[in-house]
Each structure stands twice: as C-alpha cells, then as structure tokens.
Motif scaffolding. Structure first.
Motif, PDB file in Angstrom:
ATOM      1  N   ILE A 151       4.229   3.664  -0.686  1.00  0.00           N
ATOM      2  CA  ILE A 151       5.289   3.891  -1.667  1.00  0.00           C
ATOM      3  C   ILE A 151       6.304   4.870  -1.071  1.00  0.00           C
ATOM      4  O   ILE A 151       5.938   5.996  -0.718  1.00  0.00           O
ATOM      5  CB  ILE A 151       4.724   4.485  -2.972  1.00  0.00           C
ATOM      6  N   LEU A 164       8.873   7.100  -5.714  1.00  0.00           N
ATOM      7  CA  LEU A 164       7.904   7.857  -6.498  1.00  0.00           C
ATOM      8  C   LEU A 164       8.572   8.969  -7.303  1.00  0.00           C
ATOM      9  O   LEU A 164       8.115   9.329  -8.386  1.00  0.00           O
ATOM     10  CB  LEU A 164       6.830   8.449  -5.583  1.00  0.00           C
ATOM     11  N   THR A 183      -1.677   4.981  -7.398  1.00  0.00           N
ATOM     12  CA  THR A 183      -1.509   4.004  -8.470  1.00  0.00           C
ATOM     13  C   THR A 183      -0.147   3.358  -8.216  1.00  0.00           C
ATOM     14  O   THR A 183       0.579   3.832  -7.343  1.00  0.00           O
ATOM     15  CB  THR A 183      -1.577   4.670  -9.864  1.00  0.00           C
ATOM     16  N   SER A 184       0.197   2.306  -8.939  1.00  0.00           N
ATOM     17  CA  SER A 184       1.377   1.531  -8.524  1.00  0.00           C
ATOM     18  C   SER A 184       2.441   1.351  -9.593  1.00  0.00           C
ATOM     19  O   SER A 184       3.237   0.415  -9.529  1.00  0.00           O
ATOM     20  CB  SER A 184       0.921   0.153  -8.015  1.00  0.00           C
ATOM     21  N   ARG A 190      -0.727   4.601  -1.925  1.00  0.00           N
ATOM     22  CA  ARG A 190      -0.715   4.470  -3.383  1.00  0.00           C
ATOM     23  C   ARG A 190      -1.900   5.175  -4.059  1.00  0.00           C
ATOM     24  O   ARG A 190      -3.061   4.909  -3.732  1.00  0.00           O
ATOM     25  CB  ARG A 190      -0.699   2.999  -3.808  1.00  0.00           C
ATOM     26  N   VAL A 210      -7.139   2.182  -3.783  1.00  0.00           N
ATOM     27  CA  VAL A 210      -6.175   3.272  -3.919  1.00  0.00           C
ATOM     28  C   VAL A 210      -6.761   4.520  -3.265  1.00  0.00           C
ATOM     29  O   VAL A 210      -7.964   4.600  -3.004  1.00  0.00           O
ATOM     30  CB  VAL A 210      -5.808   3.570  -5.390  1.00  0.00           C
ATOM     31  N   THR A 259       5.231   2.849 -10.062  1.00  0.00           N
ATOM     32  CA  THR A 259       6.592   2.850  -9.507  1.00  0.00           C
ATOM     33  C   THR A 259       6.902   1.555  -8.767  1.00  0.00           C
ATOM     34  O   THR A 259       8.022   1.034  -8.847  1.00  0.00           O
ATOM     35  CB  THR A 259       6.784   4.047  -8.560  1.00  0.00           C
ATOM     36  N   LEU A 260       5.918   1.012  -8.057  1.00  0.00           N
ATOM     37  CA  LEU A 260       6.132  -0.243  -7.335  1.00  0.00           C
ATOM     38  C   LEU A 260       6.335  -1.405  -8.311  1.00  0.00           C
ATOM     39  O   LEU A 260       7.184  -2.279  -8.096  1.00  0.00           O
ATOM     40  CB  LEU A 260       4.949  -0.532  -6.413  1.00  0.00           C
ATOM     41  N   LEU A 276       0.821  -1.214   0.000  1.00  0.00           N
ATOM     42  CA  LEU A 276       0.000   0.000   0.000  1.00  0.00           C
ATOM     43  C   LEU A 276       0.854   1.262   0.000  1.00  0.00           C
ATOM     44  O   LEU A 276       0.482   2.282  -0.580  1.00  0.00           O
ATOM     45  CB  LEU A 276      -0.904  -0.014   1.245  1.00  0.00           C
TER      46      LEU A 276
END
Length: 477
Positions: free
Chosen positions: A72, A77, A111-112, A109, A140, A114-115, A70
């Motif tokens: 970041i 980022l 959105t994800s 997050r 999110v 970067t993960l 969840l």
C-alpha cells in the motif's frame, strides 16, 4: 510417527498446555521470522474447511472474490487519518529495493480498506452500479509486540470483505448479515458458542461508525474475538472522494462496510474444546473424522482387509477416515489419534473379526461403544453428530455458567480475578475503560444484542449513575 511428549495439564498452566498441544498435535512450527508460524497440514486443513464453508455462505449473499496487492503506498494510507493512526504501531514499511531508496514508502498490508476504496472509486458512477460486494482471502502483516501461535501472530491468514452501498440502511443491514453468517458458521461447524454485540466507541475498529463482534469463551475463562463486521459509514468514501449519482441525479458518497475472520479461529477451536490429552476437532471441520486403528500382535491380512472395507463404507456416507496400519502398539496408536484431535476412532483386531464387532471410542468423552461390522458406518455417522452436538453444548454451558453480574467495582474486581465474565450496567467513557483495564486486565468485549444473563440493577458499577447501557467485560486474548 514421532514420540509423543508429555502435555502440561490445563489447570496447572493453561498457556503451557496450549503450546504443548499445538506442537504435539502437529499443528504448527515456529518460522524463521520471529512472531511468525508455519501452518502444518492439520492446521491448514482446518483453515481450508473454514474457508470452504464460509465461501459458500458468502456467495449465497452476492459476494465476489478478488485479490488486491500486498503493498500500500503511503500516500494512499494517509487519506483516512483515524484508520492509519489505529494501525501505525504495527505497520511494516518497505523503503528500498536493490539497495536504492524508494521515492515513496510502501506498507505491507495490515488490512486493505484503503486499497478497496481506491478500487471502488473507479468502479462506481451511478446507483445502478451498487452495491459492490467484494472479498479476498489473503495474508496480512501486523508487527505485534507480543505473539501467541494462531491467536496473535505477525503474519496471519484471513478473509476481508469490503462493500459500498447506496444507503446507510442497506450498508448497516449488510454488515449485520455478514455478522450473522460468521455466527452460524462458527457455532454450527466449529461448535463454539458466541455472544453477539456491538463494540463500545473506545473498542470499535479504527475508521468505523459501528463494529459488530462475536465473543467466545476459552476454557481458561478468557474471551476471544472471533469475528467482526464494521459499518464504515462514509468515512472512507469521503476520504477517497468516491461518489455516485443517486436516483434523483444527485452526486453523493456511498456507504461502506468491511468484515473479517482470521486463523485465530484455529486457536479458538483448540482452547474451547481441547483437554489434557490434546486437541479435539469438531467433526464438521475435521480433516479426518474417523481413525481406523488396526490392532494386532502380528500382521493379520483379515484386519487390514476389514479396515479398507470400513473406510469405503464410511466414505459412502461422506465420512473421511484414515487407517493406521503401522506396527506401533495399541496404546501409542490411541494416544496418537487423541492428540491429533480426530473426533472418533475405530479399533479392530483378529478377535473383533471373530466376534463380528468393532470398538468405537469417542474423542470428546472417551466413551466406548461396540457395534456389529455391518452397522459400523451407520453407528459412526450417528456418533459424529453426537460428538458435534456435545462439544457445542458443553461449551455453551460453560459460557452461561461463567457470566456473572455485579453491583459495585469491588465486586467487579473480585469477579474478574476469579476468571468470570461480567455483564453489568456501565455508562463510563473510553478513559474509564482504559482505567478499568489497567487495574483489572478486563476490557469491554461488547454491548450484547441479547442479555446473556438477567440483570435488574441499572446503576453503573463504576460511576454509580443510572443507565440503560449494559456491557460485557472480560480478560481477553
């Protein structure tokens, strides 16, 4: 059962109508956190059904489900500058735990990308590892200033798919494939017709090279973005130094995609099909497809016995039915079924048993049909398909009838003010789009793949220059 409150008519106040039907229809309640809602069982069941249908299609195309954290880290980022700038106003930040300040900020997050990029970096080394096709079903958080239940809430549910490929051609093709999956699920199950196209550079997703979108029309004429698929190029893979050796043993960056749909599809469903009696849920996505209403002045065991038999007969045809055997009056039971959007209801009472018949009432047009008891399950199956088809065709006709073209900016303003979508030649830039939206409230929805209507004038209504680009504009949620 609670008391059914009055619903504001659509033509009187559409926004108020929307709030009335989702609250009377037991779809949601407001959460303790402002801008967040509680998904009640009926709404959540719609999302579960959407999820189930999409997940089947995803897995046919090699998608594997995963779950990523969840939180970041800020350092992660910041690696893709355009991406973080696009989300910066909506980021919720965790800065301390147990009263102690953290050494680094963490973002909840929005959105994800970067993960996933960080994950992909450790997943790939050779072209033999590609493509990698992952998806997650998660919540999110985006700290929206203005919220509207299901359509725009601070916390919402969605799926987000992320992939990397060995070539740009393969990545673009996969982004288009997932875009087509969304179209098919939305049109075939939610009975919502869509316009397919690409976003303009001004409207595309932050960090994407191309954004493919599906735009649907609500009953008030506004557009709702119903699903997007993005070709990310090498924007994230370069920023995160994701590399692989190709078949020529050269080290290169792979090409990425991301794609997602959200619980705003529930809002789209309500505003595409609902009427002044409440919501209307298409049969293919409904939790309960048939309500069996026991109608009697006093309890009659024969009626209840028949209701149980009908429920079993419907189940044998994969039709989910619910029995209302409460002591409420016939009018209340009918209104309760209607406001919850059940596609079809069957009314049975002592006289029906004596006449060897049952009464069907369609939710979409309130048409009444009588059949024998023996044929009830077959008739129900046929009617449910007719309801599904009618909901789609009615919405499609409304979409087609409400798109117009224009030859001047004055005509454009008049058309938008009248609640139309405008499809016309446009070669303006992002600054022009901002000015048009400020003056009219209309934004560029997409550059359609196919002409929604025939247009012969190739002179831009804004710049008066000739152009080959035709763009769809509308006011939107």
């Amino acid at each position: 059962m609670k008391k059914l409150d009055k619903i504001t008519p659509q033509n009187e106040d559409f926004a108020r109508w929307y709030t009335d039907v989702i609250q009377n229809g037991d779809l949601m309640a407001y959460g303790a956190t402002k801008g967040c809602i509680i998904f009640k069982p009926l709404a959540y069941s719609i999302w579960e059904n959407i999820q189930a249908k999409m997940d089947i299609e995803f897995k046919k195309r090699g998608v594997q489900n995963v779950y990523l954290p969840l939180l970041i880290p800020e350092s992660l980022l910041q690696k893709e500058k355009n991406h973080v700038e696009g989300f910066n106003p909506e980021l919720a930040t965790v800065t301390e735990v147990g009263g102690k300040k953290l050494a680094e900020k963490f973002f909840i997050r929005p959105t994800s990308e970067t993960l996933f990029a960080d994950l992909f970096k450790n997943e790939v080394s050779s072209y033999n590892d590609l493509p990698i096709i992952y998806n997650q079903w998660v919540n999110v958080l985006r700290w929206e200033k203005t919220t509207n239940p299901f359509l725009r809430t601070r916390e919402f549910l969605w799926q987000e798919g992320h992939t990397i490929h060995s070539s740009s051609e393969e990545a673009i093709e996969f982004a288009k494939t997932m875009h087509k999956v969304y179209k098919d699920v939305i049109e075939e199950n939610l009975a919502i017709p869509v316009v397919e196209g690409c976003k303009t550079d001004h409207e595309k997703f932050a960090g994407a090279d191309i954004t493919y979108t599906l735009e649907s029309m609500m009953k008030d004429g506004k557009a709702l973005q119903s699903g997007t698929s993005h070709y990310l190029g090498q924007n994230f893979t370069k920023a995160f130094d994701i590399t692989f050796k190709n078949n020529e043993n050269k080290l290169i960056n792979p090409y990425g995609t991301s794609w997602g749909t959200t619980t705003r599809l529930i809002g789209a469903l309500i505003m595409t099909h609902g009427d002044d009696r409440g919501i209307i849920i298409p049969p293919k996505i409904a939790r309960t497809q048939v309500d069996i209403l026991e109608i009697f002045n006093s309890k009659d065991e024969r009626v209840h016995k028949l209701a149980l038999e009908l429920k079993d007969a419907l189940l044998a045809k994969n039709i989910v039915a619910n029995i209302d055997s409460s002591n409420k009056g016939p009018g209340f039971k009918a209104a309760n079924s209607e406001i919850h959007g059940t596609p079809l209801r069957i009314e049975i009472g002592p006289k029906d048993i004596e006449n060897n018949s049952v009464l069907f009432v369609r939710r979409d047009n309130l048409e009444k049909i009588t059949s024998t008891i023996a044929e009830a399950a077959n008739i129900a199956s046929l009617l449910l398909q007719k309801i599904q088809d009618n909901l789609f065709e009615s919405a499609k006709q409304r979409l087609q009838n409400n798109i117009v073209t224009v030859n001047s900016y004055q005509e454009f303003k008049e058309a938008i003010a009248a609640g139309h979508w405008v499809y016309a030649a446009f070669d303006g830039n992002g600054d022009d789009e901002v000015k048009i939206k400020e003056e009219t409230g209309a934004s560029t929805r997409c550059i359609p793949f196919k002409e929604p209507i025939k247009v012969s004038n190739d002179t831009c209504f804004w710049t008066n220059r000739k152009t080959k680009r035709f763009v769809l504009f509308a006011r939107a949620y």
